[in-house]
Design a protein around this motif. Structure first.
Motif, PDB file in Angstrom:
ATOM      1  N   MET A  11      37.057   6.790   2.476  1.00 17.18           N
ATOM      2  CA  MET A  11      38.184   6.049   3.062  1.00 17.18           C
ATOM      3  C   MET A  11      38.441   6.446   4.509  1.00 17.18           C
ATOM      4  SD  MET A  11      39.049   3.750   0.977  1.00 17.18           S
ATOM      5  CE  MET A  11      40.499   3.170   1.844  1.00 17.18           C
ATOM      6  N   ALA A  12      38.055   7.666   4.902  1.00 18.81           N
ATOM      7  CA  ALA A  12      38.213   8.098   6.295  1.00 18.81           C
ATOM      8  C   ALA A  12      37.392   7.221   7.231  1.00 18.81           C
ATOM      9  CB  ALA A  12      37.805   9.561   6.452  1.00 18.81           C
ATOM     10  N   LEU A  13      36.383   6.541   6.695  1.00 15.18           N
ATOM     11  CA  LEU A  13      35.525   5.681   7.505  1.00 15.18           C
ATOM     12  C   LEU A  13      35.987   4.228   7.528  1.00 15.18           C
ATOM     13  CD1 LEU A  13      32.122   7.257   6.484  1.00 15.18           C
ATOM     14  CD2 LEU A  13      33.539   7.747   8.501  1.00 15.18           C
ATOM     15  N   LEU A  14      37.115   3.952   6.879  1.00 21.81           N
ATOM     16  CA  LEU A  14      37.723   2.625   6.924  1.00 21.81           C
ATOM     17  C   LEU A  14      38.720   2.615   8.079  1.00 21.81           C
ATOM     18  CD1 LEU A  14      38.224  -0.189   5.654  1.00 21.81           C
ATOM     19  CD2 LEU A  14      39.989   0.913   4.251  1.00 21.81           C
ATOM     20  N   THR A  15      38.382   1.941   9.142  1.00 21.23           N
ATOM     21  CA  THR A  15      39.248   1.884  10.311  1.00 21.23           C
ATOM     22  C   THR A  15      40.534   1.134   9.969  1.00 21.23           C
ATOM     23  OG1 THR A  15      37.296   1.853  11.729  1.00 21.23           O
ATOM     24  CG2 THR A  15      39.386   1.166  12.731  1.00 21.23           C
ATOM     25  N   THR A  16      41.687   1.723  10.308  1.00 21.28           N
ATOM     26  CA  THR A  16      42.969   1.101   9.994  1.00 21.28           C
ATOM     27  C   THR A  16      43.940   1.192  11.160  1.00 21.28           C
ATOM     28  OG1 THR A  16      43.840   3.156   9.063  1.00 21.28           O
ATOM     29  CG2 THR A  16      42.776   1.644   7.535  1.00 21.28           C
ATOM     30  N   ALA A  17      44.838   0.229  11.216  1.00 17.58           N
ATOM     31  CA  ALA A  17      45.949   0.295  12.164  1.00 17.58           C
ATOM     32  C   ALA A  17      46.887   1.404  11.710  1.00 17.58           C
ATOM     33  CB  ALA A  17      46.691  -1.035  12.205  1.00 17.58           C
ATOM     34  N   VAL A  18      47.591   2.006  12.645  1.00  6.91           N
ATOM     35  CA  VAL A  18      48.574   3.042  12.334  1.00  6.91           C
ATOM     36  C   VAL A  18      49.963   2.420  12.454  1.00  6.91           C
ATOM     37  CG1 VAL A  18      49.470   5.328  12.932  1.00  6.91           C
ATOM     38  CG2 VAL A  18      47.033   4.821  13.254  1.00  6.91           C
ATOM     39  N   SER A  19      50.776   2.621  11.416  1.00  3.05           N
ATOM     40  CA  SER A  19      52.131   2.070  11.406  1.00  3.05           C
ATOM     41  C   SER A  19      53.126   3.150  11.036  1.00  3.05           C
ATOM     42  CB  SER A  19      52.250   0.940  10.373  1.00  3.05           C
ATOM     43  OG  SER A  19      51.399  -0.124  10.683  1.00  3.05           O
ATOM     44  N   ILE A  79      54.714   9.548  18.315  1.00  3.02           N
ATOM     45  CA  ILE A  79      55.595   9.002  17.276  1.00  3.02           C
ATOM     46  C   ILE A  79      54.894   9.061  15.921  1.00  3.02           C
ATOM     47  CG2 ILE A  79      56.716   6.886  16.447  1.00  3.02           C
ATOM     48  CD1 ILE A  79      57.348   6.274  19.410  1.00  3.02           C
ATOM     49  N   SER A  80      53.625   8.692  15.888  1.00  2.00           N
ATOM     50  CA  SER A  80      52.864   8.773  14.637  1.00  2.00           C
ATOM     51  C   SER A  80      52.870  10.197  14.101  1.00  2.00           C
ATOM     52  CB  SER A  80      51.422   8.304  14.862  1.00  2.00           C
ATOM     53  OG  SER A  80      50.664   8.472  13.682  1.00  2.00           O
ATOM     54  N   ASN A  81      52.599  11.160  14.964  1.00  2.00           N
ATOM     55  CA  ASN A  81      52.571  12.567  14.545  1.00  2.00           C
ATOM     56  C   ASN A  81      53.936  13.045  14.068  1.00  2.00           C
ATOM     57  OD1 ASN A  81      49.824  12.951  14.987  1.00  2.00           O
ATOM     58  ND2 ASN A  81      50.136  13.479  17.137  1.00  2.00           N
ATOM     59  N   ALA A  82      54.998  12.618  14.743  1.00  2.00           N
ATOM     60  CA  ALA A  82      56.351  13.038  14.350  1.00  2.00           C
ATOM     61  C   ALA A  82      56.687  12.529  12.951  1.00  2.00           C
ATOM     62  CB  ALA A  82      57.384  12.531  15.360  1.00  2.00           C
ATOM     63  N   PHE A  83      56.348  11.263  12.658  1.00  2.00           N
ATOM     64  CA  PHE A  83      56.686  10.685  11.361  1.00  2.00           C
ATOM     65  C   PHE A  83      55.745  11.154  10.251  1.00  2.00           C
ATOM     66  CE2 PHE A  83      59.522   8.159  13.836  1.00  2.00           C
ATOM     67  CZ  PHE A  83      60.517   7.760  12.957  1.00  2.00           C
ATOM     68  N   LEU A 147      46.824   1.448  18.361  1.00  2.00           N
ATOM     69  CA  LEU A 147      46.473   2.778  17.880  1.00  2.00           C
ATOM     70  C   LEU A 147      45.824   2.595  16.510  1.00  2.00           C
ATOM     71  CD1 LEU A 147      46.679   5.855  18.407  1.00  2.00           C
ATOM     72  CD2 LEU A 147      48.835   5.808  17.129  1.00  2.00           C
ATOM     73  N   ILE A 148      44.604   3.092  16.361  1.00  2.00           N
ATOM     74  CA  ILE A 148      43.922   3.007  15.076  1.00  2.00           C
ATOM     75  C   ILE A 148      43.510   4.399  14.619  1.00  2.00           C
ATOM     76  CG2 ILE A 148      43.123   0.644  15.441  1.00  2.00           C
ATOM     77  CD1 ILE A 148      40.317   1.854  16.022  1.00  2.00           C
ATOM     78  N   TYR A 149      43.197   4.503  13.331  1.00  2.00           N
ATOM     79  CA  TYR A 149      42.778   5.771  12.740  1.00  2.00           C
ATOM     80  C   TYR A 149      41.402   5.565  12.127  1.00  2.00           C
ATOM     81  CZ  TYR A 149      43.747  10.391  10.771  1.00  2.00           C
ATOM     82  OH  TYR A 149      43.734  11.725  10.483  1.00  2.00           O
ATOM     83  N   PHE A 150      40.441   6.393  12.554  1.00  2.00           N
ATOM     84  CA  PHE A 150      39.075   6.315  12.057  1.00  2.00           C
ATOM     85  C   PHE A 150      38.478   7.711  12.021  1.00  2.00           C
ATOM     86  CE2 PHE A 150      34.515   6.197  13.155  1.00  2.00           C
ATOM     87  CZ  PHE A 150      34.033   5.580  12.010  1.00  2.00           C
ATOM     88  N   ASN A 151      37.869   8.064  10.900  1.00  2.00           N
ATOM     89  CA  ASN A 151      37.197   9.346  10.733  1.00  2.00           C
ATOM     90  C   ASN A 151      38.119  10.518  11.067  1.00  2.00           C
ATOM     91  OD1 ASN A 151      35.025  10.820   9.851  1.00  2.00           O
ATOM     92  ND2 ASN A 151      33.902  10.695  11.769  1.00  2.00           N
ATOM     93  N   ARG A 152      39.369  10.404  10.571  1.00  2.00           N
ATOM     94  CA  ARG A 152      40.399  11.439  10.693  1.00  2.00           C
ATOM     95  C   ARG A 152      40.831  11.729  12.141  1.00  2.00           C
ATOM     96  NH1 ARG A 152      37.134  13.057   6.312  1.00  2.00           N
ATOM     97  NH2 ARG A 152      38.322  13.123   4.375  1.00  2.00           N
ATOM     98  N   ALA A 153      40.752  10.705  12.997  1.00  2.00           N
ATOM     99  CA  ALA A 153      41.181  10.866  14.392  1.00  2.00           C
ATOM    100  C   ALA A 153      41.750   9.539  14.902  1.00  2.00           C
ATOM    101  CB  ALA A 153      40.008  11.297  15.269  1.00  2.00           C
TER     102      ALA A 153
END
Length: 163
Positions: A11-19, A79-83, A147-153
């Motif tokens: 799932m870390a390789l599934l690129t996703t939007a960050v909300s 903001i993502s990191n804070a939440f 901002l997207i999340y892919f491969n834990r970054a």
């Protein structure tokens, strides 16, 4: 049987939007960072949002029965990191500038897009709740980078203008 660690690595390789998912009501203002958000249908406009039962704000979302999905722009890593952190709710909302739409759930003023929702149904699956959310208001911004999340970054995606 698939091991949980193998599933998480895949799932870390599934690129996703960050909300950032927020709520506000009798149970107070709360929020968390999520990548498990998906469109269900446009008639009526409906999203699903997944949330871990172990989250300290889980019960507040159920009590408030509303949420806003704030899709983050490239400038919103803080903001993502804070939440996603152990900060208290008040400290989390000190990041960014917040407003309200129809439900009263906090909306990040410069999010790429915010979907203001009423939670219509909740399904329990394993460690998570799946909130089925009817969209009652939408606010879009003029941001051009996601901002997207892919491969834990975190990564940034921008729309490229072709001349």
């Amino acid at each position: 049987m698939i091991e949980a660690s193998d599933f998480k690595n895949g799932m870390a390789l599934l690129t996703t939007a960050v909300s950032v998912i927020t709520t506000k009501g009798a149970s107070g203002a709360h929020g968390f960072t999520a990548s498990a958000v998906c469109s269900v249908t446009d008639t009526p406009p409906t999203l699903l949002v997944c949330m871990n039962h172990a989250s300290r704000s889980h019960a507040h979302f159920i009590d408030n029965k509303t949420l806003s999905v704030n899709v983050l722009g490239a400038q919103h890593e803080t903001i993502s990191n804070a939440f996603a952190s152990k900060l208290g709710s008040e400290e989390r909302f000190e990041q960014g500038s917040w407003a309200e739409l129809a439900t009263g759930a906090p909306v990040l003023e410069d999010a790429l897009v915010s979907f203001d929702c009423e939670i219509e149904d909740i399904q329990q699956v394993g460690t998570h709740s799946i909130f089925m959310c009817r969209v009652v208001a939408i606010k879009q911004s003029e941001q051009s980078e996601s901002l997207i999340y892919f491969n834990r970054a975190y990564h940034h995606v921008a729309q490229v203008e072709i001349a």
